[in-house]
Each structure stands twice: as structure tokens, then as C-alpha cells.
Design a protein around this motif. Structure first.
Motif, PDB file in Angstrom:
ATOM      1  N   MET A   1       9.954 -10.498   8.006  1.00  0.00           N
ATOM      2  CA  MET A   1      10.135  -9.215   7.333  1.00  0.00           C
ATOM      3  C   MET A   1       8.797  -8.464   7.279  1.00  0.00           C
ATOM      4  SD  MET A   1      11.584  -8.380   3.575  1.00  0.00           S
ATOM      5  CE  MET A   1      12.900  -9.559   3.360  1.00  0.00           C
ATOM      6  N   GLU A   2       8.825  -7.124   7.432  1.00  0.00           N
ATOM      7  CA  GLU A   2       7.565  -6.367   7.434  1.00  0.00           C
ATOM      8  C   GLU A   2       6.884  -6.460   6.063  1.00  0.00           C
ATOM      9  OE1 GLU A   2       8.608  -2.298   8.247  1.00  0.00           O
ATOM     10  OE2 GLU A   2       9.690  -2.101   6.367  1.00  0.00           O
ATOM     11  N   ARG A   3       5.550  -6.450   6.109  1.00  0.00           N
ATOM     12  CA  ARG A   3       4.810  -6.537   4.854  1.00  0.00           C
ATOM     13  C   ARG A   3       4.641  -5.136   4.255  1.00  0.00           C
ATOM     14  NH1 ARG A   3      -0.278 -10.391   5.916  1.00  0.00           N
ATOM     15  NH2 ARG A   3      -0.346  -9.287   7.899  1.00  0.00           N
ATOM     16  N   VAL A   4       4.793  -5.056   2.938  1.00  0.00           N
ATOM     17  CA  VAL A   4       4.641  -3.763   2.247  1.00  0.00           C
ATOM     18  C   VAL A   4       3.277  -3.746   1.556  1.00  0.00           C
ATOM     19  CG1 VAL A   4       5.552  -2.264   0.427  1.00  0.00           C
ATOM     20  CG2 VAL A   4       7.127  -3.577   1.877  1.00  0.00           C
ATOM     21  N   VAL A   5       2.474  -2.730   1.892  1.00  0.00           N
ATOM     22  CA  VAL A   5       1.139  -2.593   1.302  1.00  0.00           C
ATOM     23  C   VAL A   5       1.031  -1.213   0.661  1.00  0.00           C
ATOM     24  CG1 VAL A   5      -1.343  -2.573   1.760  1.00  0.00           C
ATOM     25  CG2 VAL A   5       0.142  -4.073   3.103  1.00  0.00           C
ATOM     26  N   ILE A   6       0.684  -1.205  -0.616  1.00  0.00           N
ATOM     27  CA  ILE A   6       0.481   0.076  -1.321  1.00  0.00           C
ATOM     28  C   ILE A   6      -1.006   0.228  -1.630  1.00  0.00           C
ATOM     29  CG2 ILE A   6       1.061   1.432  -3.377  1.00  0.00           C
ATOM     30  CD1 ILE A   6       3.666  -0.124  -3.608  1.00  0.00           C
ATOM     31  N   VAL A   7      -1.555   1.414  -1.332  1.00  0.00           N
ATOM     32  CA  VAL A   7      -2.974   1.669  -1.618  1.00  0.00           C
ATOM     33  C   VAL A   7      -3.072   2.904  -2.507  1.00  0.00           C
ATOM     34  CG1 VAL A   7      -5.255   2.147  -0.621  1.00  0.00           C
ATOM     35  CG2 VAL A   7      -3.616   0.746   0.670  1.00  0.00           C
ATOM     36  N   CYS A  19      -6.942   1.784   4.980  1.00  0.00           N
ATOM     37  CA  CYS A  19      -5.644   2.015   5.640  1.00  0.00           C
ATOM     38  C   CYS A  19      -5.803   1.976   7.154  1.00  0.00           C
ATOM     39  CB  CYS A  19      -5.062   3.362   5.208  1.00  0.00           C
ATOM     40  SG  CYS A  19      -4.579   3.368   3.478  1.00  0.00           S
ATOM     41  N   GLU A  20      -6.846   2.613   7.634  1.00  0.00           N
ATOM     42  CA  GLU A  20      -7.123   2.638   9.075  1.00  0.00           C
ATOM     43  C   GLU A  20      -7.308   1.204   9.593  1.00  0.00           C
ATOM     44  OE1 GLU A  20      -7.459   5.635  10.965  1.00  0.00           O
ATOM     45  OE2 GLU A  20      -7.461   4.151  12.585  1.00  0.00           O
ATOM     46  N   ARG A  21      -8.069   0.417   8.840  1.00  0.00           N
ATOM     47  CA  ARG A  21      -8.350  -0.964   9.275  1.00  0.00           C
ATOM     48  C   ARG A  21      -7.095  -1.833   9.198  1.00  0.00           C
ATOM     49  NH1 ARG A  21     -14.265  -3.096   7.608  1.00  0.00           N
ATOM     50  NH2 ARG A  21     -13.518  -4.695   9.017  1.00  0.00           N
ATOM     51  N   LEU A  22      -6.265  -1.609   8.180  1.00  0.00           N
ATOM     52  CA  LEU A  22      -5.038  -2.410   8.045  1.00  0.00           C
ATOM     53  C   LEU A  22      -4.093  -2.141   9.215  1.00  0.00           C
ATOM     54  CD1 LEU A  22      -4.259  -2.066   4.210  1.00  0.00           C
ATOM     55  CD2 LEU A  22      -5.163  -4.068   5.406  1.00  0.00           C
ATOM     56  N   LEU A  23      -3.981  -0.874   9.600  1.00  0.00           N
ATOM     57  CA  LEU A  23      -3.067  -0.545  10.703  1.00  0.00           C
ATOM     58  C   LEU A  23      -3.606  -1.056  12.041  1.00  0.00           C
ATOM     59  CD1 LEU A  23      -1.856   3.041   9.722  1.00  0.00           C
ATOM     60  CD2 LEU A  23      -0.626   0.875   9.514  1.00  0.00           C
ATOM     61  N   THR A  24      -4.923  -1.098  12.170  1.00  0.00           N
ATOM     62  CA  THR A  24      -5.513  -1.651  13.396  1.00  0.00           C
ATOM     63  C   THR A  24      -5.194  -3.143  13.491  1.00  0.00           C
ATOM     64  OG1 THR A  24      -7.270  -0.017  13.240  1.00  0.00           O
ATOM     65  CG2 THR A  24      -7.706  -1.901  14.680  1.00  0.00           C
ATOM     66  N   GLU A  25      -5.162  -3.798  12.320  1.00  0.00           N
ATOM     67  CA  GLU A  25      -4.866  -5.227  12.282  1.00  0.00           C
ATOM     68  C   GLU A  25      -3.371  -5.495  12.518  1.00  0.00           C
ATOM     69  OE1 GLU A  25      -6.650  -7.910  12.072  1.00  0.00           O
ATOM     70  OE2 GLU A  25      -5.002  -9.324  11.692  1.00  0.00           O
ATOM     71  N   ASP A  26      -2.507  -4.692  11.884  1.00  0.00           N
ATOM     72  CA  ASP A  26      -1.072  -4.970  11.940  1.00  0.00           C
ATOM     73  C   ASP A  26      -0.284  -3.659  11.880  1.00  0.00           C
ATOM     74  OD1 ASP A  26       1.502  -5.763  11.652  1.00  0.00           O
ATOM     75  OD2 ASP A  26       1.242  -6.873   9.795  1.00  0.00           O
ATOM     76  N   VAL A  27       0.097  -3.165  13.020  1.00  0.00           N
ATOM     77  CA  VAL A  27       0.766  -1.859  13.070  1.00  0.00           C
ATOM     78  C   VAL A  27       2.213  -1.947  12.568  1.00  0.00           C
ATOM     79  CG1 VAL A  27       1.679  -1.846  15.424  1.00  0.00           C
ATOM     80  CG2 VAL A  27       0.726   0.262  14.468  1.00  0.00           C
ATOM     81  N   GLN A  28       2.700  -3.183  12.358  1.00  0.00           N
ATOM     82  CA  GLN A  28       4.075  -3.376  11.847  1.00  0.00           C
ATOM     83  C   GLN A  28       4.179  -3.184  10.326  1.00  0.00           C
ATOM     84  OE1 GLN A  28       6.298  -3.746  13.984  1.00  0.00           O
ATOM     85  NE2 GLN A  28       5.188  -4.497  15.767  1.00  0.00           N
ATOM     86  N   LEU A  29       3.022  -3.065   9.688  1.00  0.00           N
ATOM     87  CA  LEU A  29       3.028  -2.915   8.220  1.00  0.00           C
ATOM     88  C   LEU A  29       3.853  -1.740   7.762  1.00  0.00           C
ATOM     89  CD1 LEU A  29      -0.693  -2.981   7.083  1.00  0.00           C
ATOM     90  CD2 LEU A  29       1.028  -4.759   6.785  1.00  0.00           C
ATOM     91  N   ALA A  53       0.236   5.824  16.361  1.00  0.00           N
ATOM     92  CA  ALA A  53       1.434   6.677  16.452  1.00  0.00           C
ATOM     93  C   ALA A  53       2.704   5.965  15.989  1.00  0.00           C
ATOM     94  CB  ALA A  53       1.583   7.178  17.877  1.00  0.00           C
ATOM     95  N   ASP A  54       2.781   4.635  16.179  1.00  0.00           N
ATOM     96  CA  ASP A  54       4.022   3.917  15.840  1.00  0.00           C
ATOM     97  C   ASP A  54       4.045   3.372  14.411  1.00  0.00           C
ATOM     98  OD1 ASP A  54       4.776   4.326  18.430  1.00  0.00           O
ATOM     99  OD2 ASP A  54       3.904   2.426  19.130  1.00  0.00           O
ATOM    100  N   ALA A  55       3.008   3.667  13.651  1.00  0.00           N
ATOM    101  CA  ALA A  55       2.896   3.059  12.309  1.00  0.00           C
ATOM    102  C   ALA A  55       3.940   3.625  11.341  1.00  0.00           C
ATOM    103  CB  ALA A  55       1.500   3.309  11.765  1.00  0.00           C
ATOM    104  N   HIS A  56       4.303   2.802  10.337  1.00  0.00           N
ATOM    105  CA  HIS A  56       5.205   3.260   9.267  1.00  0.00           C
ATOM    106  C   HIS A  56       4.344   3.615   8.072  1.00  0.00           C
ATOM    107  CE1 HIS A  56       8.307   1.333  11.626  1.00  0.00           C
ATOM    108  NE2 HIS A  56       7.601   0.217  11.591  1.00  0.00           N
ATOM    109  N   VAL A  57       4.097   4.882   7.894  1.00  0.00           N
ATOM    110  CA  VAL A  57       3.242   5.294   6.773  1.00  0.00           C
ATOM    111  C   VAL A  57       4.061   6.154   5.806  1.00  0.00           C
ATOM    112  CG1 VAL A  57       1.093   6.432   6.099  1.00  0.00           C
ATOM    113  CG2 VAL A  57       1.224   5.275   8.316  1.00  0.00           C
ATOM    114  N   ASP A  58       4.255   5.643   4.592  1.00  0.00           N
ATOM    115  CA  ASP A  58       5.006   6.378   3.562  1.00  0.00           C
ATOM    116  C   ASP A  58       4.028   7.031   2.593  1.00  0.00           C
ATOM    117  OD1 ASP A  58       7.250   5.217   4.687  1.00  0.00           O
ATOM    118  OD2 ASP A  58       7.352   3.599   3.194  1.00  0.00           O
ATOM    119  N   LEU A  59       4.519   8.052   1.914  1.00  0.00           N
ATOM    120  CA  LEU A  59       3.705   8.692   0.864  1.00  0.00           C
ATOM    121  C   LEU A  59       4.393   8.513  -0.483  1.00  0.00           C
ATOM    122  CD1 LEU A  59       2.783  12.141   2.508  1.00  0.00           C
ATOM    123  CD2 LEU A  59       1.565   9.958   2.678  1.00  0.00           C
ATOM    124  N   LEU A  60       3.578   8.332  -1.507  1.00  0.00           N
ATOM    125  CA  LEU A  60       4.116   8.199  -2.856  1.00  0.00           C
ATOM    126  C   LEU A  60       3.286   9.075  -3.778  1.00  0.00           C
ATOM    127  CD1 LEU A  60       5.936   6.507  -4.894  1.00  0.00           C
ATOM    128  CD2 LEU A  60       3.926   5.029  -5.156  1.00  0.00           C
TER     129      LEU A  60
END
Ligand SMILES: NC(=O)C1=CN([C@@H]2O[C@H](COP(=O)(O)OP(=O)(O)OC[C@H]3O[C@@H](n4cnc5c(N)ncnc54)[C@H](OP(=O)(O)O)[C@@H]3O)[C@@H](O)[C@H]2O)C=CC1
Ligand SMILES: CC(C)CCC[C@@H](C)[C@H]1CC[C@H]2C3=C(CC[C@]12C)[C@@]1(C)CCC(=O)C[C@@H]1CC3
Length: 332
Positions: A1-7, A19-29, A53-60
Motif C-alpha cells: 500500500m502507498e505510504r502517506v506522508v504529511i508535511v 518534499c523534493e527529497r522524499l519524492l526523489t526517494e519514492d515517487v509512489q508516495l 511529473a507522476d507524483a501524487h501530491v495533495d494539498l491540505l
């Protein structure tokens, strides 16, 4: 299951670099940028999607300094996600900072010069104010809003099936002497920032004591001295640019001058890669950069005793009850 990370505070500085570094490590986040200003959050999201480009980035929408916003945001998180793997408590403010020039030159000529550069001990004061909830703004933003967020998200953070992590962006400027248990909001002093960061160190220790058995692990980091909007509020950016050669020279004597947000995010990123059981619950993990530009992380024991964190935790619970009972507006 994809990992959920809130910053929290993800739209600039150290939070955005993380955030930039996390997506470089794991674009499935599934990465959630929790910000108070949605225009800035959108811009940060667009910047992240340019390189991933393929990252899942949500806003809260989250203003950690507003109790209503924290409660609404937590509700929204609970409807969106079934679990939270990492909650980075990074948003922070240092309003109206004043550098004590006399203390700076005195410190420069003393044996404590290096310590002064790494902690700013005795150098900085701030002017705090009351927010709309009647809380001290620095306390509410740097500490209490994040505490309330953890409490509201406990159903997602404390699950027997998996471990969750909270990570506090603290500071080397956290100071035991600036904090008083009789005045946890620092209503009466001139170092609300140092007090709030010391309180976050203690809260992390208390959280580990109380919640490790429920799968929640808390860690504390210090990013070093980083050029961000926060430090541009202390000294204007053109001045920092002018003295940049001096900054690199000081880095020869103290590796705490990490300077770039990328370097400052080192410990936050490093913690993402660690198993929680391998971490020291009483350590502060420092981002450090050597004179040759090598990044590394070093733990340092925090100046926290055994009993005080529990007392603070109880006081925060009391305040939480009070805020909720009084509909969190202007009563405190
Ligand atoms: N820079 C440094 O040298 C050091 C920084 N730190 C800590 O690092 C953390 C990040 O700061 P840094 O990157 O330097 O500075 P920035 O000012 O660049 O980042 C702070 C972030 O927090 C957000 N924020 C502030 N108040 C709130 C709020 N009420 N609700 C939601 N978000 C909020 C800001 O949003 P907005 O853009 O809307 O203002 C911004 O995104 C802070 O906790 C700071 O104390 C610790 C040690 C050293
Ligand atoms: C020649 C220059 C390097 C002189 C700069 C003097 C001061 C403005 C800085 C010396 C140590 C710095 C410091 C911070 C802010 C700027 C200094 C006081 C922080 C307090 C910024 C926020 C933090 O959380 C910790 C930093 C510690 C060091």
C-alpha cells in the motif's frame, strides 16, 4: 500500500526541500502539503510536479496557529486517508526577531564563539502576540497546533497493524532556561521561540513514552542554520548574500551552518529511511554539513529530564480540553 506522508509548512524552505527529497526517494508516495496559504501551496505543488511529473501530491489547508483550522484539517485527513505513515511537524515562526548586537560582539571575542554561532544562545529575542484563540502565537504555531493535530489524528497514527512516525523540526536554539512550566505559552518572556522549541523536544519524549506501545514513534531534528524566509526575517537576504563567504568560513569551525534548505532537510530525510525501533527517543538528530560540503546526521542527547515531559503533556491535555470546551475562540 502507498505510504502517506504529511508535511506541515511544506510550501517553502526546509519543508519544501524535504518534499523534493522524499519524492526523489519514492515517487509512489502520497505526499500531502499542509499549508496555511493555498496559493503558495499550489506553487509548491507545481514546482514538485515539474521534477516529479507522476507524483501524487495533495494539498491540505492547515493553519497550525488556528485551533479551528487544525480541527477542520484533521477531519479532512480522516476522510481522505485510512492511515498516516509520516507526519512531519515542520511549520514554524519566529516573529519580530531582534539580534542583540552587543552580545554578538562580546560572544565573538569569547571562548563560546562557536557555541554562539550554532545555538544563538543569548543573541535573539522576539515579540510575540495573542492570536484569535487567545493563545500566544509562537506557542500555538510551533507547538500547540501540532499537538492538537497529533491528538486528532491518533486513530490514524496509533494503529496496531503498522507503525507511524511524527517528526518535529526543532532547533539548536531550544533552551531549557527559556521554558517555564508555570508559563508554558511564554507569555512573560522575550524568547518564545526557544521556549516553544524546548517544549517540542519534551513533548516528543513524552509521546514516545506514552505511544510507542501503540505503534507511534516521535523524533526531533535540528536543521542547522539554513537560509529561508525565517532567517531572512532576522537579517535581510541581501545581507546574508554579502556575508556568504564568512558563512562558509564559519562552517570550517561548526558544521551546523548547513545553509541550503536541501542540506537542512538532511536529518528529516534520513529519519524517513530509518526503522523507528533503531532510534533513540531522547536524541535530537542534527543535520550537519562539513567544510567540504558533505551532509551527515549526528544524534545529540536532549537536555530533558524524566519527569518534566509528562507534566507538560498533562498541561497540554488540560489546555486542549479548555480550548475545545470554550469553542476555541478568545477565552484563554
Ligand atoms: N532556518 C533555520 O535556520 C532554522 C529553522 N528551523 C525550523 O525549521 C522549520 C521550517 O522553517 P524554515 O524552512 O526555516 O522557514 P520558512 O519560513 O521557509 O518555512 C516555514 C513554513 O512554515 C509555514 N507556517 C508558518 N506558520 C504557519 C501556520 N500558522 N500554519 C501553517 N504553516 C505555517 C510557512 O508558511 P508561509 O509560507 O505561509 O509563511 C512556511 O511554509 C521551522 O519550524 C523553524 O523553526 C529550525 C532551526 C533553524
Ligand atoms: C557573520 C554572521 C554569520 C553573523 C550572523 C549573526 C546572527 C544573525 C546568527 C548567528 C547564529 C545564528 C542562528 C540563528 C539565526 C541567525 C544567527 C543568530 C538561528 C536562531 C535561526 C533559527 C534557529 O532555529 C536556530 C539558529 C541558530 C543560529
Amino acid at each position: 500500500m502507498e505510504r502517506v506522508v504529511i508535511v506541515t509548512g511544506a510550501n517553502s524552505g526546509i519543508g519544501l526541500a524535504l518534499c523534493e527529497r522524499l519524492l526523489t526517494e519514492d515517487v509512489q508516495l502520497r505526499l500531502c502539503l499542509a499549508c496555511r496559504n493555498m496559493q503558495r501551496a499550489e506553487a509548491a505543488r507545481a514546482a514538485l510536479l515539474t521534477s516529479h511529473a507522476d507524483a501524487h501530491v495533495d494539498l491540505l489547508h492547515l493553519d497550525v496557529g488556528s485551533m479551528k483550522s487544525v480541527l477542520d484539517a484533521a477531519q479532512e485527513v480522516k476522510t481522505r486517508y485510512r492511515k498516516v505513515d509520516f507526519l512531519y511537524l515542520n511549520a514554524g515562526i519566529m516573529p519580530n526577531p531582534q539580534v542583540n548586537i552587543g552580545a554578538f560582539f562580546k560572544g565573538l571575542l569569547s571562548r563560546n564563539a562557536i557555541r554562539m554561532f550554532s545555538t544563538a544562545e543569548g543573541l535573539l529575542t522576539q515579540q510575540d502576540r495573542l492570536n484569535a484563540d487567545g493563545l500566544q502565537e509562537v506557542f500555538a504555531t510551533n507547538l500547540f497546533g501540532h499537538f492538537l493535530l497529533i491528538r486528532e489524528l491518533e486513530p490514524l497514527l496509533c494503529q496496531s497493524s503498522h507503525t507511524s512516525r511524527v517528526v518535529w523540526t526543532s532547533s539548536s536554539n531550544a533552551s531549557h532556561s527559556a521554558f517555564s512550566m508555570e508559563d508554558i505559552q511564554h507569555r512573560n518572556g522575550t524568547e518564545p521561540y526557544s521556549s516553544s522549541k524546548y517544549a517540542s523536544d519534551m513533548l516528543s519524549v513524552a509521546l514516545n513514552r506514552q505511544k510507542n506501545s501503540q505503534g507511534l514513534f516521535s523524533s526531533v531534528i535540528c536543521p542547522g542554520l539554513v537560509m529561508t524566509n525565517l532567517t531572512y526575517g532576522i537579517v535581510p537576504s541581501f545581507f546574508w548574500t554579502l556575508i556568504m563567504p564568512i558563512m562558509y568560513l564559519i562552517r570550517v569551525f561548526t558544521n551546523t551552518f548547513t545553509i541550503s534548505p536541501y542540506n537542512g532537510a538532511e536529518a528529516l530525510f534520513w529519519l524517513f529511511l530509518q526503522k523507528p525501533e533503531s532510534l533513540d527517543p531522547r536524541a535530537k538528530y542534527h543535520s550537519l554539513t562539513s567544510a567540504l560540503g558533505r551532509n551527515y546526521v549526528q544524534p545529540q542527547q536532549m537536555d530533558v529530564d524524566n519527569e518534566t515531559p509528562e507534566v507538560l503533556f498533562a498541561k497540554l491535555l488540560e489546555l486542549e480540553n479548555f480550548v475545545k470546551k470554550n469553542d476555541h475562540v478568545g477565552y484563554i
